[in-house]
Design a protein around this motif. Structure first.
Motif, mmCIF file in Angstrom:
data_model
loop_
_atom_site.group_PDB
_atom_site.id
_atom_site.type_symbol
_atom_site.label_atom_id
_atom_site.label_comp_id
_atom_site.label_asym_id
_atom_site.label_seq_id
_atom_site.Cartn_x
_atom_site.Cartn_y
_atom_site.Cartn_z
ATOM 1 N N ASP A 408 0.881 -1.279 0.170
ATOM 2 C CA ASP A 408 -0.064 0.049 0.049
ATOM 3 C C ASP A 408 0.857 1.141 -0.144
ATOM 4 O O ASP A 408 0.564 2.089 0.783
ATOM 5 N N GLN A 416 2.921 1.567 -8.209
ATOM 6 C CA GLN A 416 2.768 1.004 -6.815
ATOM 7 C C GLN A 416 3.999 0.360 -6.542
ATOM 8 O O GLN A 416 4.581 -0.060 -7.438
ATOM 9 N N ASN A 430 -2.758 -9.595 5.341
ATOM 10 C CA ASN A 430 -2.359 -8.370 5.262
ATOM 11 C C ASN A 430 -3.580 -7.680 4.471
ATOM 12 O O ASN A 430 -3.278 -7.625 3.044
ATOM 13 N N LYS A 431 -4.630 -7.170 4.984
ATOM 14 C CA LYS A 431 -5.573 -6.551 3.782
ATOM 15 C C LYS A 431 -5.144 -5.528 2.868
ATOM 16 O O LYS A 431 -5.822 -5.271 1.987
ATOM 17 N N GLU A 432 -3.914 -4.891 3.261
ATOM 18 C CA GLU A 432 -3.379 -3.841 2.379
ATOM 19 C C GLU A 432 -2.469 -4.251 1.246
ATOM 20 O O GLU A 432 -2.125 -3.518 0.471
ATOM 21 N N HIS A 433 -2.359 -5.547 1.235
ATOM 22 C CA HIS A 433 -1.297 -6.094 0.368
ATOM 23 C C HIS A 433 -1.983 -7.171 -0.566
ATOM 24 O O HIS A 433 -3.136 -7.831 -0.270
#
Length: 442
Positions: A408, A416, A430-433
């Motif tokens: 993120d 990105q 990891n919800k951001e990855h």
């Protein structure tokens, strides 16, 4: 203290140094000490003398230094200079001395007249007259910086223009001081050690400065001295800091033969420009662009770009150094290069199709399997990518790579950040990855 240690060291080696060398060292140390003492005495005298009319601030009452930040519009005044602490000399020239200091929690630069510099020492008038003459140069430079207000021009944060004449004291009075953002010098070794995207950011800043010089609020401006020493880096942004040698307007002319632009530093360039309405049309634009190419672009864009952009980068640089690109044109070329790099439009269809060889796992990451690669100097193999497809293609080019993670974080171009892995062990949530694993692994 450092000066006295130097003198002791010199005294212990008198058999190898001439008496003249010792006198020179004493003089230099005393000059440096005198400048530091002068500024310290000044800021302390401001603390004691704030109630006098001469020390009254310009611009209204001061607020707490802790509440101030360099991004707000309020300029610091004479009354607030006394709160600048930890003053350290970071540079000096014929006219001015520059100090690093802290105002509240913000690091700032403080510029004042170099009381023992060349301009003061060579002046044959009275001390106050000589000081005023030197101070006027600083005031003029400050006014020009404020007039050129731009994200890539050093920001003026405050100024002290006292009404009384200068006197070295004690106590010192009438000292002119200017406060600006604090930057660090542009270092060639540091530039060459940067990755391509960081150098592209500096190139982007350079062409924004070129564009602003041509279309400034004051009209077309020429930088007679377009060297790295005229710039500083604030954060990760290149900023024009020294405007002493800026000239307003294209040169005057009567005939076309009056408009020959010749630059001998670096690659010799000779260009013939038209005389239009009494001015050499495009002279400033072309001169600034050529010098920017010689002093900046040749270090910034030719190295480390994706292979598909190497020819484009080289073409821009070659045309720039040959005097075939005006400031507006190199501005457009670099902006186009940034857009292509950001979007990944340089990727071939076969390279984009590599993503089919990977399985995506949103919300997952890998804690192990870090390895070093050519693209990064820090731990791990980390690089920005324009899309998951580019991440897959890069991973496929690295024998060790079994997976990559899109985290993120994004670079200044909007790409990105991808972390490449040599292992699939220790997968965590990891919800951001988003994790991408090459098919057939594990």
């Amino acid at each position: 203290m450092d000066c006295w240690m130097l003198l002791v060291s010199l005294g212990s080696r008198m058999t190898r140094l001439s008496r003249l060398s010792v006198y020179a060292a004493v003089y230099l140390c005393l000059c440096l000490l005198a400048n530091v003492v002068l500024v310290v005495v000044f800021v302390r005298s401001q603390r004691r003398g704030d109630s006098s009319p001469a020390a009254a601030p310009r611009g209204g009452p001061a607020s707490s230094s802790q509440d101030w930040d360099s991004n707000n519009a309020r300029l610091l005044t004479c009354k607030e200079i006394h709160t600048i602490r930890n003053l350290t000399v970071i540079g000096s020239g014929w006219t001015k001395t520059v100090y690093r200091g802290l105002y509240g929690n913000s690091a700032v630069a403080l510029k004042t007249v170099h009381s023992s510099g060349h301009d003061m020492a060579s002046c044959q008038e009275g001390t106050s007259v000589c000081y005023h003459r030197c101070a006027s140069k600083i005031i003029k430079e400050t006014a020009l910086l404020r007039e050129l207000n731009h994200p890539n021009v050093l920001k003026v944060l405050g100024e002290c223009l006292p009404s009384e004449d200068y006197s070295p004291g004690p106590p010192a009075v009438g000292i002119v001081a200017v406060i600006t953002e604090l930057g660090h010098p542009v270092d060639m070794i540091e530039i060459l050690q940067m990755d391509f995207e960081s150098r592209l950011k500096l190139a982007y800043d350079v062409v924004n400065i070129l564009q602003h010089l041509v279309h400034s609020p004051l009209g077309s401006l020429l930088m007679k001295d377009f060297r790295r020493q005229q710039f500083v880096i604030v954060g990760d942004t290149l900023k024009l800091s020294d405007v002493d040698d800026i000239v307003l307007g294209d040169p005057k002319c009567t005939l076309d033969k009056d408009c020959i632009l010749e630059i001998s530093s670096g690659k010799h360039v000779k260009s013939y420009l038209p005389c239009s309405d009494g001015r050499c049309k495009g002279y400033n634009s072309l001169s600034n662009a050529i010098q920017a190419g010689q002093h900046f672009m040749r270090l910034l864009i030719p190295y480390g770009s994706p292979k598909a952009l190497e020819n484009t980068s080289s073409d821009i640089l070659n045309r720039l150094l040959a005097g075939n690109l005006y400031s507006e044109e190199v501005y457009s070329e670099i902006h186009r290069l940034v857009k292509n790099y950001s979007s990944g439009s340089y990727l071939k269809n076969t390279e984009k199709e590599m993503i089919k060889d990977y399985i995506a796992y949103p919300g997952e990451t890998i804690l192990e399997g870090d390895f070093s690669c050519q693209k990064t100097a820090a731990w791990g193999c980390i690089q920005s990518v324009s899309s998951p497809a580019e991440g897959a293609w890069l991973c496929s080019q690295i024998p060790k790579c079994e997976a990559f993670i899109l985290i993120d974080q994004w670079s200044w171009t909007g790409r990105q950040i991808a972390v490449f892995k040599s292992s699939q062990r220790n997968i965590k949530q990891n919800k951001e990855h988003t994790l991408y694993i090459r098919r057939g692994q594990g």
